[in-house]
Design a protein around this motif. Sequence first.
Motif, short mmCIF file in Angstrom:
data_model
loop_
_atom_site.label_atom_id
_atom_site.label_comp_id
_atom_site.label_asym_id
_atom_site.label_seq_id
_atom_site.Cartn_x
_atom_site.Cartn_y
_atom_site.Cartn_z
N ALA A 1 0.92 -1.30 0.06
CA ALA A 1 0.09 -0.02 -0.06
C ALA A 1 1.02 1.33 0.12
O ALA A 1 0.59 2.18 -0.70
CB ALA A 1 -1.04 0.15 1.24
N HIS A 2 1.92 1.27 0.83
CA HIS A 2 2.79 2.36 0.88
C HIS A 2 3.52 2.54 -0.58
O HIS A 2 3.61 3.63 -1.01
CB HIS A 2 3.93 2.24 2.00
CG HIS A 2 4.69 3.42 2.17
ND1 HIS A 2 4.31 4.73 2.47
CD2 HIS A 2 6.44 3.41 1.97
CE1 HIS A 2 5.44 5.29 2.58
NE2 HIS A 2 6.38 4.87 2.24
N ALA A 3 4.10 1.57 -0.97
CA ALA A 3 4.59 1.33 -2.31
C ALA A 3 3.74 2.16 -3.31
O ALA A 3 4.27 2.85 -4.29
CB ALA A 3 4.96 0.20 -2.78
N ARG A 4 2.43 1.83 -3.49
CA ARG A 4 1.62 2.38 -4.43
C ARG A 4 1.43 4.00 -4.11
O ARG A 4 1.30 4.80 -5.22
CB ARG A 4 0.24 1.55 -4.51
CG ARG A 4 0.43 0.26 -4.63
CD ARG A 4 0.04 0.13 -6.38
NE ARG A 4 -1.08 0.50 -6.75
CZ ARG A 4 -2.16 -0.12 -6.79
NH1 ARG A 4 -2.35 -1.43 -6.52
NH2 ARG A 4 -3.31 0.30 -7.47
N GLU A 5 1.58 4.25 -2.83
CA GLU A 5 1.14 5.64 -2.46
C GLU A 5 2.49 6.46 -3.04
O GLU A 5 2.44 7.55 -3.47
CB GLU A 5 1.34 5.67 -0.96
CG GLU A 5 -0.20 5.53 -0.47
CD GLU A 5 -0.34 5.44 0.91
OE1 GLU A 5 1.05 5.64 1.61
OE2 GLU A 5 -1.24 5.22 1.80
N LEU A 6 3.74 5.92 -3.26
CA LEU A 6 5.07 6.33 -3.61
C LEU A 6 4.99 6.50 -4.96
O LEU A 6 5.82 7.18 -5.57
CB LEU A 6 6.30 5.64 -3.15
CG LEU A 6 6.46 5.57 -1.66
CD1 LEU A 6 7.56 4.62 -1.26
CD2 LEU A 6 6.86 6.94 -1.10
#
Length: 281
Positions: free
Chosen positions: A200-205
């Motif tokens: 989820a964090h990778a997608r936010e990045l």
Amino acid sequence: MSDTPAERLHRLFEGHRLTPAQRRIAHCMVRRPGEAPFLSSVELAELAGVSQPSVTRFAVALGFDGYPALRRHLREVAPGAAPDEDGGDSECNAYQQAVLGEIDNLRELAALLADPAPVERAGRLLAASRPLPVLGLRAASSQARGFAYFAAKVHPDVRLLDEGGSMLVDRLDAACRSGATALICFALPRHPREVVDALAHARELGLTVVTVADSTFAPVAAHSDVLIPAAVGTGLAFDTVCAPMLLGRVLLEAMFDELPDAPTRLEEFDAAAVARGLFAG
């Protein structure tokens, strides 16, 4: 080319918000498309490791009045051969059955790869990312490590992320700041919550996430841009993962094909290995 029973089952389950127990039932049925239309609710519950009422709730979640209605529908949309009355594989011992189960998983993967487009797209995404983060925790750490080991021979900057903790997000941030555009994740049962949060964090990045998972119903699916499933074997006390490992090698091949200098890099490594006496044989 006509759809396989497994593909028809996938379409039946797609678009439904399933609980973890219901995803296990769906995954179990997709892995046994020939048997699924003939299983009782009790038999399916035992195979999936859930309660019999969970099977009933699963059928209702799909829009059926109950499991008998779902089973009648399965016999129409995903017909399979009735179980062998003579015993079939039941004469094999547990170890042989585990091997035969993995052979079935590999056959399922081979059928999936009849359409190479998802793998080819993944190969382009991974080859273009500089650096390339490779994520896999707990049961999937060995898959991530193996992929990263071979990828580093042809990709200029591979970063293995096989340990969790507070540093995981920091390392994702650092990879993104260094220019990463994609991430490959190996996600296997039981799926660590930390992996779901990391994706989820990778997608936010802004990273594009390529995932190898045991099923399209895995918890990581919602945070993956390209998810390619490869079933795990569940016949032994600990899952067996021949299909995910092979899929990892297939993705390596697809990435290799997208890196113009990959053959040269391999030749240089081989020459250096000979000069160093790196290998005994």
